[in-house]
Design a protein around this motif. Structure first.
Motif, PDB file in Angstrom:
ATOM      1  N   TYR A  93       0.854  -1.178   0.000  1.00 18.42           N
ATOM      2  CA  TYR A  93       0.000   0.000   0.000  1.00 18.42           C
ATOM      3  C   TYR A  93       0.893   1.232   0.000  1.00 18.42           C
ATOM      4  N   GLU A  94       0.521   2.246  -0.775  1.00 18.74           N
ATOM      5  CA  GLU A  94       1.299   3.482  -0.877  1.00 18.74           C
ATOM      6  C   GLU A  94       0.351   4.673  -1.029  1.00 18.74           C
TER       7      GLU A  94
ATOM      8  N   ARG B  77     -16.436  12.370 -18.560  1.00 17.81           N
ATOM      9  CA  ARG B  77     -16.757  13.245 -17.433  1.00 17.81           C
ATOM     10  C   ARG B  77     -17.059  12.313 -16.263  1.00 17.81           C
ATOM     11  N   PHE B  78     -16.539  12.641 -15.071  1.00 15.44           N
ATOM     12  CA  PHE B  78     -16.766  11.782 -13.907  1.00 15.44           C
ATOM     13  C   PHE B  78     -16.597  12.556 -12.609  1.00 15.44           C
ATOM     14  N   ARG B  79     -17.063  11.938 -11.536  1.00 15.56           N
ATOM     15  CA  ARG B  79     -16.828  12.438 -10.178  1.00 15.56           C
ATOM     16  C   ARG B  79     -16.019  11.376  -9.447  1.00 15.56           C
ATOM     17  N   LEU B  80     -15.185  11.827  -8.534  1.00 14.38           N
ATOM     18  CA  LEU B  80     -14.433  10.864  -7.719  1.00 14.38           C
ATOM     19  C   LEU B  80     -15.378  10.139  -6.782  1.00 14.38           C
ATOM     20  N   ALA B  81     -15.155   8.859  -6.619  1.00 12.45           N
ATOM     21  CA  ALA B  81     -15.943   8.055  -5.685  1.00 12.45           C
ATOM     22  C   ALA B  81     -15.006   7.638  -4.559  1.00 12.45           C
ATOM     23  N   VAL B  82     -14.558   8.647  -3.799  1.00 12.22           N
ATOM     24  CA  VAL B  82     -13.639   8.400  -2.687  1.00 12.22           C
ATOM     25  C   VAL B  82     -14.159   9.116  -1.446  1.00 12.22           C
ATOM     26  N   LYS B  83     -13.779   8.614  -0.302  1.00 11.84           N
ATOM     27  CA  LYS B  83     -14.193   9.207   0.964  1.00 11.84           C
ATOM     28  C   LYS B  83     -13.747  10.669   1.018  1.00 11.84           C
ATOM     29  N   GLY B  84     -14.664  11.549   1.346  1.00 13.09           N
ATOM     30  CA  GLY B  84     -14.355  12.966   1.483  1.00 13.09           C
ATOM     31  C   GLY B  84     -14.299  13.739   0.174  1.00 13.09           C
ATOM     32  N   ALA B  85     -14.647  13.099  -0.954  1.00 10.81           N
ATOM     33  CA  ALA B  85     -14.616  13.799  -2.244  1.00 10.81           C
ATOM     34  C   ALA B  85     -15.759  14.804  -2.303  1.00 10.81           C
TER      35      ALA B  85
ATOM     36  N   ARG C 130     -15.942   2.002  -4.607  1.00 10.57           N
ATOM     37  CA  ARG C 130     -16.325   2.352  -3.228  1.00 10.57           C
ATOM     38  C   ARG C 130     -16.480   1.140  -2.334  1.00 10.57           C
ATOM     39  N   HIS C 131     -16.721  -0.027  -2.899  1.00 10.07           N
ATOM     40  CA  HIS C 131     -16.871  -1.230  -2.073  1.00 10.07           C
ATOM     41  C   HIS C 131     -15.507  -1.867  -1.754  1.00 10.07           C
ATOM     42  N   PHE C 132     -14.415  -1.278  -2.267  1.00 15.19           N
ATOM     43  CA  PHE C 132     -13.070  -1.748  -1.950  1.00 15.19           C
ATOM     44  C   PHE C 132     -12.434  -0.819  -0.916  1.00 15.19           C
ATOM     45  N   SER C 133     -11.402  -1.288  -0.252  1.00 16.52           N
ATOM     46  CA  SER C 133     -10.727  -0.495   0.772  1.00 16.52           C
ATOM     47  C   SER C 133      -9.866   0.621   0.195  1.00 16.52           C
ATOM     48  N   TYR C 134      -9.398   0.455  -1.044  1.00 11.36           N
ATOM     49  CA  TYR C 134      -8.484   1.425  -1.643  1.00 11.36           C
ATOM     50  C   TYR C 134      -9.085   1.987  -2.929  1.00 11.36           C
TER      51      TYR C 134
END
Length: 169
Positions: free
Chosen positions: A26-27, A68-76, A136-140
């Motif tokens: 992990y990095e 065109r897209f939106r980030l699907a990450v925590k806090g985006a 989003r269903h994955f940890s990374y």
């Protein structure tokens, strides 16, 4: 005599070959185009890089295909990113995600849009192809596959993590 020196020189070449940079499983990686540092899984079992995105939409701009897209990450936030589409990848679905299996016992392939992005790990900045999918269903939220790892001249120590520190590009 010169032939012997030449052959001796060839034998010495591997001693001067660069050792691969060793990264952990992990990095932290900065995605330059979106200006964010994301936790990433360095996955030698995957071929390509993949970024978590949603509301992925293909459109035309000046006769060219764009995404065109939106980030699907925590806090985006709700930012919509637009980038030229450089291709469509055919990715094998994970067995536990596949609704059906083909006659050869293989999960079906799914199509994912591919964009070019600059990724910074440690002090290395590389242009790489990244496919977009909802992770989003994955940890990374970012997965770095074997192609990018090879382009970095890197090796992965699965027992270690975050060896590169924060990106410094």
């Amino acid at each position: 005599m010169s032939r012997i020196l030449f052959l001796t020189g060839l034998l010495a070449l591997p001693a001067f070959a660069a050792e691969p940079v060793l990264y952990g499983r992990y990095e932290h990686i900065k995605v330059e185009e979106i200006g964010k540092v994301l936790p990433a899984k360095m996955d030698t079992g995957a071929m390509t890089a993949s970024l978590s995105a949603h509301d992925i939409e293909r459109f035309q701009r000046d006769g060219e295909d764009w995404i065109r897209f939106r980030l699907a990450v925590k806090g985006a936030d709700d930012t919509r990113y637009e980038m030229p589409l450089i291709g469509i990848s055919q990715i094998k679905s994970r067995a536990e995600e596949a609704d059906e299996i083909d006659l050869d016992g293989e999960p079906p392939r799914v199509e994912r849009p591919v964009v070019g992005m600059q990724l910074c790990i440690g002090n290395e900045l590389r242009e790489t192809e990244v496919n977009l999918t909802d992770r989003r269903h994955f940890s990374y939220p970012l997965l770095i596959g074997a192609k990018t790892i090879r382009d970095l001249g890197a090796a992965i120590d699965p027992a270690d993590k975050y060896t590169a520190g924060q990106p410094a590009c």
